[in-house]
Design a protein around this motif. Structure first.
Motif, short mmCIF file in Angstrom:
data_model
loop_
_atom_site.label_atom_id
_atom_site.label_comp_id
_atom_site.label_asym_id
_atom_site.label_seq_id
_atom_site.Cartn_x
_atom_site.Cartn_y
_atom_site.Cartn_z
N ALA A 33 -3.19 15.83 -12.63
CA ALA A 33 -4.38 16.58 -12.19
C ALA A 33 -5.38 16.71 -13.34
O ALA A 33 -6.59 16.68 -13.13
CB ALA A 33 -3.96 17.96 -11.69
N GLU A 34 -4.87 16.84 -14.57
CA GLU A 34 -5.76 16.98 -15.73
C GLU A 34 -6.65 15.76 -15.89
O GLU A 34 -7.86 15.88 -16.12
CB GLU A 34 -4.93 17.19 -17.00
CG GLU A 34 -5.77 17.32 -18.25
CD GLU A 34 -4.91 17.45 -19.50
OE1 GLU A 34 -5.48 17.54 -20.60
OE2 GLU A 34 -3.66 17.44 -19.37
N ALA A 35 -6.05 14.56 -15.78
CA ALA A 35 -6.84 13.33 -15.94
C ALA A 35 -7.85 13.19 -14.80
O ALA A 35 -9.01 12.80 -15.03
CB ALA A 35 -5.92 12.12 -15.98
N LEU A 36 -7.44 13.52 -13.59
CA LEU A 36 -8.36 13.42 -12.45
C LEU A 36 -9.52 14.41 -12.61
O LEU A 36 -10.67 14.07 -12.32
CB LEU A 36 -7.60 13.70 -11.15
CG LEU A 36 -6.55 12.66 -10.75
CD1 LEU A 36 -5.73 13.18 -9.57
CD2 LEU A 36 -7.20 11.34 -10.40
N ARG A 37 -9.21 15.58 -13.09
CA ARG A 37 -10.27 16.58 -13.31
C ARG A 37 -11.21 16.12 -14.42
O ARG A 37 -12.43 16.29 -14.33
CB ARG A 37 -9.63 17.93 -13.64
CG ARG A 37 -10.62 19.08 -13.59
CD ARG A 37 -9.94 20.41 -13.90
NE ARG A 37 -9.09 20.85 -12.79
CZ ARG A 37 -7.77 20.90 -12.85
NH1 ARG A 37 -7.13 20.50 -13.94
NH2 ARG A 37 -7.07 21.32 -11.83
N LEU A 66 -4.39 16.94 -1.15
CA LEU A 66 -3.83 18.27 -0.98
C LEU A 66 -4.36 19.27 -2.01
O LEU A 66 -4.55 20.45 -1.70
CB LEU A 66 -2.30 18.20 -1.07
CG LEU A 66 -1.61 17.31 -0.02
CD1 LEU A 66 -0.12 17.31 -0.24
CD2 LEU A 66 -1.95 17.79 1.38
N PHE A 67 -4.59 18.80 -3.23
CA PHE A 67 -4.98 19.71 -4.29
C PHE A 67 -6.50 19.80 -4.44
O PHE A 67 -7.07 20.87 -4.54
CB PHE A 67 -4.34 19.27 -5.61
CG PHE A 67 -4.51 20.24 -6.73
CD1 PHE A 67 -3.89 21.49 -6.70
CD2 PHE A 67 -5.30 19.93 -7.83
CE1 PHE A 67 -4.07 22.39 -7.73
CE2 PHE A 67 -5.47 20.83 -8.87
CZ PHE A 67 -4.85 22.06 -8.82
N PHE A 68 -7.18 18.62 -4.43
CA PHE A 68 -8.62 18.61 -4.64
C PHE A 68 -9.41 18.50 -3.34
O PHE A 68 -10.64 18.58 -3.35
CB PHE A 68 -9.01 17.45 -5.57
CG PHE A 68 -8.50 17.61 -6.97
CD1 PHE A 68 -9.09 18.52 -7.83
CD2 PHE A 68 -7.42 16.87 -7.41
CE1 PHE A 68 -8.64 18.66 -9.14
CE2 PHE A 68 -6.95 17.01 -8.72
CZ PHE A 68 -7.56 17.92 -9.58
N GLU A 69 -8.71 18.29 -2.22
CA GLU A 69 -9.32 18.24 -0.88
C GLU A 69 -10.48 17.24 -0.80
O GLU A 69 -11.55 17.52 -0.29
CB GLU A 69 -9.81 19.64 -0.47
CG GLU A 69 -8.69 20.65 -0.38
CD GLU A 69 -9.16 22.02 0.09
OE1 GLU A 69 -10.39 22.23 0.08
OE2 GLU A 69 -8.32 22.85 0.46
#
Length: 317
Positions: A33-37, A66-69
């Motif tokens: 998630a960190e890299a995607l953010r 699911l997390f970033f929709e």
């Protein structure tokens, strides 16, 4: 946004993307998630996961949905066994989630080309009743010099439409006055039952040969061989790797599996490559595919279809 997965650890590729494309490149583990953010996923409307590892692509798709929709998600899945998991994840969610299997797409594309003699591109519509097929116009073709508006004189019973012409570097949308020239790549919308009328007029020579030789027993070669078996097409499969060759011989019932190098001229001559309608090269070595295709054509194969990842090589075979 483009996230370069650190599993490859390919700094040259990361630098190359940054220098040649107008994208932000992040060298990181794309399954976090960190890299995607860091790449700005929270502002994205579309996420495309196309790393070489299916599991990473699945995790990226899960995080994005699911997390970033994220409303639109595309993931590449080469292993068909992952399709069930992806379907379960996709069920019950309003987001658009699409999986793409490049190996299955390659098999579909090759199978479509094998069904249309002389075609360089084929797409089917209306449950395969309508085809859009591209043919390179040869000097002996009856269509040379014919105006697009006069084509109805040649296809009075089943009108055939020229929908696009690729001439040298230009694309032309025909309006009727254009004349078909030697070397044109012309795309026709054709009724399946009148296909061979068009094949004859574009200058494709009659070839009674049906046998197919396939180089490469990976996912693409194995699936394609199985489809051809189901159609009672005599098929020979050539594979250099011993374990893949044995696996193919166990799975395929009517296909002759030969262990050898696809660029071995003696092997091709011993197997009478000149008696085959089509030679298909789908090994992981795309340069070897190109060489093998050129060699097969020189030795008398009706046509060659090769798998390459460099667009500049497409017109060489």
């Amino acid at each position: 946004m483009c996230i370069r997965d650190s599993i490859d650890n390919d700094l040259d590729t990361v630098r190359g993307l940054a220098e040649t494309h107008d994208v932000q490149v992040v060298q990181a583990n794309g399954a976090t998630a960190e890299a995607l953010r860091q790449a700005g996923i929270e502002k994205a409307d579309l996420v495309v996961a196309t790393s070489n590892v299916d599991e990473i692509n699945l995790v990226v798709g899960l995080l994005a949905g699911l997390f970033f929709e994220i409303p639109h998600i595309i993931v590449r899945l080469r292993d068909a066994r992952h399709q069930e998991a992806f379907s379960l994840v996709r069920a019950g969610h309003e987001t658009e989630r699409v999986s793409i299997n490049p190996d299955a797409a390659a098999v579909d594309r090759i199978a479509a080309l094998l069904a249309v003699p002389g075609a360089v591109d084929v797409v089917s519509f209306m449950d395969d009743k309508l085809l859009v097929a591209g043919f390179r116009i040869k000097p002996e073709a009856d269509l040379v010099g014919v105006r697009v508006s006069d084509m109805n004189l040649l296809f009075a019973d089943a009108p055939t439409l020229a929908v696009a012409i690729h001439r040298r570097a230009d694309w032309i949308i025909p309006h009727g006055e254009e004349q078909i020239e030697v070397g044109d790549l012309v795309y026709f919308a054709i009724s399946r039952d009148r296909l061979y009328d068009v094949v004859t007029l574009v200058g494709v020579p009659k070839d009674r040969r049906r046998d197919v030789m396939i180089a490469g027993a990976g996912r693409i070669g194995l699936e394609l061989s199985g489809r051809l078996e189901a159609l009672d097409v005599k098929t020979v499969l050539v594979e250099q790797d011993e374990s893949l060759a044995f696996e193919a011989s166990d799975v395929l019932r009517d296909t002759m599996v030969i262990r050898g190098e696809v660029t071995d001229q003696d092997l091709l001559e011993q197997e009478s490559i000149g008696q085959f309608s089509t030679f298909v090269a789908v090994t992981p070595d795309h340069q070897a595919n190109l060489v093998a295709g050129l060699l097969a054509k020189r030795l008398g194969a009706g046509r060659a279809i090769v798998l390459v990842d460099n667009v500049a090589l497409v017109d060489l075979v």
